[in-house]
Design an enzyme around this catalytic site. Structure first.
Site, PDB file in Angstrom:
ATOM      1  N   LYS A  31    -121.335   7.445 130.928  1.00 60.92           N
ATOM      2  CA  LYS A  31    -120.537   6.737 129.920  1.00 60.92           C
ATOM      3  C   LYS A  31    -120.061   5.415 130.530  1.00 60.92           C
ATOM      4  O   LYS A  31    -119.476   5.408 131.603  1.00 60.92           O
ATOM      5  CB  LYS A  31    -119.338   7.604 129.511  1.00 60.92           C
ATOM      6  CG  LYS A  31    -118.513   6.998 128.387  1.00 60.92           C
ATOM      7  CD  LYS A  31    -117.405   7.945 127.946  1.00 60.92           C
ATOM      8  CE  LYS A  31    -116.189   7.900 128.819  1.00 60.92           C
ATOM      9  NZ  LYS A  31    -115.491   6.597 128.895  1.00 60.92           N
ATOM     10  N   ASP A  59    -118.842   3.529 125.489  1.00 66.44           N
ATOM     11  CA  ASP A  59    -117.502   3.914 125.015  1.00 66.44           C
ATOM     12  C   ASP A  59    -116.725   2.646 124.674  1.00 66.44           C
ATOM     13  O   ASP A  59    -115.823   2.234 125.394  1.00 66.44           O
ATOM     14  CB  ASP A  59    -116.789   4.720 126.109  1.00 66.44           C
ATOM     15  CG  ASP A  59    -115.437   5.246 125.653  1.00 66.44           C
ATOM     16  OD1 ASP A  59    -115.067   5.007 124.492  1.00 66.44           O
ATOM     17  OD2 ASP A  59    -114.756   5.897 126.472  1.00 66.44           O
ATOM     18  N   LYS A  61    -115.168   2.289 121.720  1.00 67.86           N
ATOM     19  CA  LYS A  61    -114.149   2.680 120.729  1.00 67.86           C
ATOM     20  C   LYS A  61    -114.035   1.637 119.621  1.00 67.86           C
ATOM     21  O   LYS A  61    -112.970   1.101 119.326  1.00 67.86           O
ATOM     22  CB  LYS A  61    -112.792   2.912 121.395  1.00 67.86           C
ATOM     23  CG  LYS A  61    -112.830   4.101 122.336  1.00 67.86           C
ATOM     24  CD  LYS A  61    -111.482   4.524 122.807  1.00 67.86           C
ATOM     25  CE  LYS A  61    -111.605   5.548 123.912  1.00 67.86           C
ATOM     26  NZ  LYS A  61    -112.201   4.974 125.164  1.00 67.86           N
TER      27      LYS A  61
END
Ligand code: U5P
Length: 211
Positions: A31, A59, A61
């Site tokens: 990740k 990641d 978001k």
């Protein structure tokens, strides 16, 4: 197949590639998050993929309007990412825009204490969203196994649960897997350790023996 994901939150390209190669044998995926992208550039995604052969989870978001989410997703998948993590609270249309470009993972509940303020009260709705639009997976907190158990009971069986919070944030891999997680995400407990390979091996063994 391993159920361990490395959260590679270092800035420098050389550090990232070295650690990734050292621990790759114990991982399912890597990740990457903003610290590494800001420190080393987006090309680190394809470099990590080439060096390790592992899936890459971006990641980022993502939490924007559908058009901006789509623009971000397009570049992220073009760069070689296999999955993109997005916030669900921005609504179905924003998530669907990402799904048109590639595989999405939705944040359902975060692992830090502050997640109790705004995200936890919204969890049932975020689970509903996940069950409806069927992402590859969702993020749930390894710091609260009882919440992972709650989420597992409500979310469709074919949606994977990925759980950060093991190690530095205090969560236990075995407890989290027993609560129903599919994958364990570990950052500092591996990349900050004196011997990342040994630390990754230890967590991998815990997962294999304890789950
Ligand atoms: N992460 C969390 N909690 C969440 C969602 C994402 O910790 O709810 C991410 C962090 O941004 C970091 C990794 O990249 O997972 C956990 O790292 P560490 O605490 O194992 O060092």
């Amino acid at each position: 197949m391993s159920r361990l994901i490395l959260a590679l939150d270092v800035y420098e390209r050389e550090d990232a590639l070295r650690i990734a190669e050292e621990v790759r044998d114990y991982l399912w995926a890597i990740k990457v998050n903003w610290p590494l992208i800001l420190g080393s550039g987006i090309s680190i995604i394809s470099e990590l993929k080439e060096r390790t052969g592992l899936p890459i989870i971006a990641d980022f978001k993502v939490a924007d309007i559908p058009n901006t989410n789509r623009l971000i997703a397009k570049k992220t998948f073009e760069a070689g990412a296999d999955y993109l993590i997005a916030h669900g609270f921005v609504g179905r249309d924003s998530i669907k825009a990402i799904q048109e470009e590639g595989e999405v993972i939705i944040v359902v509940e975060m692992s830090h204490p502050g997640a109790k303020e705004f995200i936890q009260p919204t969890v049932d709705k975020l689970i509903e969203l996940a069950n409806e639009i069927k992402p590859f997976g969702i993020i749930a907190p390894a710091t609260r196994p009882e919440r992972v158990r709650y989420i597992r009971e409500k979310v469709d069986k074919d949606i994977k649960i990925l759980t950060p919070g093991v190690g530095a944030q205090g969560g236990s891999a075995v407890e989290t897997l027993k609560a129903g997680a599919d994958y364990i995400i570990v950052g500092r407990a591996i990349y900050k350790s004196k011997n990342p390979r040994e630390s990754a091996k230890k967590i991998w063994e815990e997962i294999e023996n304890g789950a």
